[in-house]
Every structure is written in C-alpha cells, then in structure tokens.
Motif scaffolding. Sequence first.
Motif, PDB file in Angstrom:
ATOM      1  N   SER A   2       0.835  -1.199   0.000  1.00  0.00           N
ATOM      2  CA  SER A   2       0.000   0.000   0.000  1.00  0.00           C
ATOM      3  C   SER A   2       0.870   1.249   0.000  1.00  0.00           C
ATOM      4  CB  SER A   2      -0.904  -0.009   1.228  1.00  0.00           C
ATOM      5  OG  SER A   2      -1.703   1.147   1.274  1.00  0.00           O
ATOM      6  N   LEU A   5      -0.868   7.133  -1.755  1.00  0.00           N
ATOM      7  CA  LEU A   5      -1.892   7.418  -2.753  1.00  0.00           C
ATOM      8  C   LEU A   5      -3.055   6.441  -2.610  1.00  0.00           C
ATOM      9  CD1 LEU A   5      -2.895   9.021  -5.163  1.00  0.00           C
ATOM     10  CD2 LEU A   5      -1.585   7.490  -6.650  1.00  0.00           C
ATOM     11  N   ASP A   6      -2.755   5.150  -2.436  1.00  0.00           N
ATOM     12  CA  ASP A   6      -3.807   4.161  -2.205  1.00  0.00           C
ATOM     13  C   ASP A   6      -4.602   4.514  -0.948  1.00  0.00           C
ATOM     14  OD1 ASP A   6      -2.867   2.654  -4.381  1.00  0.00           O
ATOM     15  OD2 ASP A   6      -1.521   1.495  -3.103  1.00  0.00           O
ATOM     16  N   LYS A   8      -4.965   7.442   0.512  1.00  0.00           N
ATOM     17  CA  LYS A   8      -5.784   8.639   0.317  1.00  0.00           C
ATOM     18  C   LYS A   8      -7.062   8.304  -0.447  1.00  0.00           C
ATOM     19  CE  LYS A   8      -2.178  12.174   0.550  1.00  0.00           C
ATOM     20  NZ  LYS A   8      -1.513  13.307  -0.136  1.00  0.00           N
ATOM     21  N   THR A   9      -6.954   7.404  -1.412  1.00  0.00           N
ATOM     22  CA  THR A   9      -8.143   6.973  -2.148  1.00  0.00           C
ATOM     23  C   THR A   9      -9.108   6.254  -1.213  1.00  0.00           C
ATOM     24  OG1 THR A   9      -6.922   6.779  -4.218  1.00  0.00           O
ATOM     25  CG2 THR A   9      -8.975   5.548  -4.059  1.00  0.00           C
ATOM     26  N   ALA A  10      -8.580   5.388  -0.345  1.00  0.00           N
ATOM     27  CA  ALA A  10      -9.423   4.663   0.603  1.00  0.00           C
ATOM     28  C   ALA A  10     -10.111   5.611   1.577  1.00  0.00           C
ATOM     29  CB  ALA A  10      -8.603   3.627   1.367  1.00  0.00           C
ATOM     30  N   SER A  12     -10.836   8.753   1.014  1.00  0.00           N
ATOM     31  CA  SER A  12     -11.853   9.460   0.233  1.00  0.00           C
ATOM     32  C   SER A  12     -13.091   8.591   0.039  1.00  0.00           C
ATOM     33  CB  SER A  12     -11.274   9.866  -1.129  1.00  0.00           C
ATOM     34  OG  SER A  12     -12.283  10.317  -2.003  1.00  0.00           O
ATOM     35  N   GLN A  13     -12.890   7.345  -0.398  1.00  0.00           N
ATOM     36  CA  GLN A  13     -14.023   6.446  -0.624  1.00  0.00           C
ATOM     37  C   GLN A  13     -14.767   6.168   0.679  1.00  0.00           C
ATOM     38  OE1 GLN A  13     -11.813   3.222  -2.446  1.00  0.00           O
ATOM     39  NE2 GLN A  13     -12.623   3.731  -4.473  1.00  0.00           N
ATOM     40  N   THR A  53     -12.361  14.117  -1.965  1.00  0.00           N
ATOM     41  CA  THR A  53     -11.633  13.432  -3.027  1.00  0.00           C
ATOM     42  C   THR A  53     -10.230  13.115  -2.506  1.00  0.00           C
ATOM     43  OG1 THR A  53     -10.572  15.357  -4.040  1.00  0.00           O
ATOM     44  CG2 THR A  53     -12.864  14.894  -4.690  1.00  0.00           C
ATOM     45  N   PRO A  54      -9.469  12.258  -3.195  1.00  0.00           N
ATOM     46  CA  PRO A  54      -8.097  11.983  -2.731  1.00  0.00           C
ATOM     47  C   PRO A  54      -7.244  13.245  -2.600  1.00  0.00           C
ATOM     48  CG  PRO A  54      -8.759  10.310  -4.307  1.00  0.00           C
ATOM     49  CD  PRO A  54      -9.847  11.354  -4.307  1.00  0.00           C
ATOM     50  N   ASP A  55      -7.497  14.228  -3.440  1.00  0.00           N
ATOM     51  CA  ASP A  55      -6.719  15.471  -3.369  1.00  0.00           C
ATOM     52  C   ASP A  55      -7.009  16.267  -2.107  1.00  0.00           C
ATOM     53  OD1 ASP A  55      -5.504  14.912  -5.771  1.00  0.00           O
ATOM     54  OD2 ASP A  55      -6.874  16.169  -6.957  1.00  0.00           O
ATOM     55  N   ILE A 237     -16.408  10.088  -7.841  1.00  0.00           N
ATOM     56  CA  ILE A 237     -15.662  11.221  -7.292  1.00  0.00           C
ATOM     57  C   ILE A 237     -15.799  12.409  -8.233  1.00  0.00           C
ATOM     58  CG2 ILE A 237     -13.339  12.097  -6.797  1.00  0.00           C
ATOM     59  CD1 ILE A 237     -12.640   9.357  -5.714  1.00  0.00           C
TER      60      ILE A 237
END
Length: 243
Positions: A2, A5-6, A8-10, A12-13, A53-55, A237
């Motif tokens: 992991s 970036l992964d 941050k996506t998690a 966000s989701q 969002t991930p950002d 997203i």
Amino acid sequence: MSTSLDAKTAVSQGSRILAAQGVLDAFGHLSCRSPERPDRFLIPRSLAPALVTPDDVAELDLAGDLIPPTSGVQLFLERFIHGEIYRRRPDVQAVVHSHALPVVPFTVVPGARIRPICHMCGFLRGAPSTFDLAAHAGASTDLLIRNAEHGRHLAEHLGDASIVLMRAHGYTVVGARVEEVVYEAIYTMKNCEIELAARALGEPAFLSDGEAEACAQTLGAATSRAWELWVRQCPPIGAASGG
C-alpha cells in the motif's frame, strides 16, 4: 504494498460511504495511518465527508500538524482524536469519529449500554463504555476534543477497545483497516437503530457472548464484500458536489 496514494483513495471512498450511509453528515471524519510513516496519518481537510476526493486528504503528524506546513489549509478541529489514538495504539490503522444521531441516546442515559442485538453486530461484544470530557476538563467545554490533552484522555479511556462512546457527542471506532472501521461505524449505528425500534415492542433479547464472538469471526471476513458494494453505490468522485 500500500502507498499513501492508495490510502488517500481509501480515505476518500470511506468518507463518502459513511456520508451515504448516514453515519457522517456535514461533520465527522475518517482517517488512516500513513502506510509509509507510522508516525503520521492521513485525514481530509475540514470538508463535508460526501465531498472528499483523494486530493483533499492531507498528511499530519501525531501532534496534528500538517506535513509539510502549508498555509491556507483548514484542518478538522478534532484531529487530536486521531493523532492521540494512533500515538497510544500502534495496532490501530484507521479511525472514524461520528455524531450519528441513533447512537447519541446511548451516550446520555445513565446505565444504557450498546449490546449486540443482531448477527451483523457481534463486534459490539463487551459493551462500549462512555467517555465524559467533563471528568477531565470541567463542565464548561463544548464537548469537542480540541487539543492533544483532550485527545490523550479519550485515547486512555478507549484503552484496548475498538469503540468508545462520547457523552452528548457521538462515538469513535478504531480498527486495522479502513474497510473494517467503516463497516463497524455503520453497523454500530444500525445496532442502535434496531434496539431503539425493538424497545417499542418490549425488552430486546441480545446476543450471548458466545453468539457475538462467533458472529464477529464470521462477519469479519465479509467486510470487503460490503465495501465493494458501498463503493459502487457512491456517486463517482467529483459528482458528489453537483447540484
């Protein structure tokens, strides 16, 4: 392996799932420990969870300071919940803090306990205890975990448990994965909804300790299935802020 970036996506989701499920509204937050630096964690900037969002996911140190220091980024006031739990509990990899309304009655009625009432909620075995900030900071606070000292008291009260209630405030869930804390945050709320509805009919029959343990072991392996469904049910997203 992991990456941030992964993660941050998690985050966000997971934030958007919790909003869609009614666990978070304009308030509350989800974080995870950095997979690359265990002395840091990832949490959205101060933003309604449905919009994350991930950002929007920032990296903080355990003191709650932004890494790297950046001007103009507003952070959640209660980020100290997360930092102090991560500091005290090296096993914890993700944290959810929620104000879900069905849970709040169980934080304010003396003697009330959250006990597992259905097979999906065996993880609630042991009855989460209630943290009262007034016992540490007096009766004139706004009940928010505003600083590291408040966060330390909360983390100490949590101890080795996975859930802690917060008087007149909400609850905090910790776990080994984002998927796990999202599942448990959602089903803690659902457990409270079921009990409140059942009490209109009479005294509920709760799971025995043995039943709760067996259910927790069975359902613990199914959190990924729930996660996959919830991700698909969320708006893409970038679409959550439309309208």
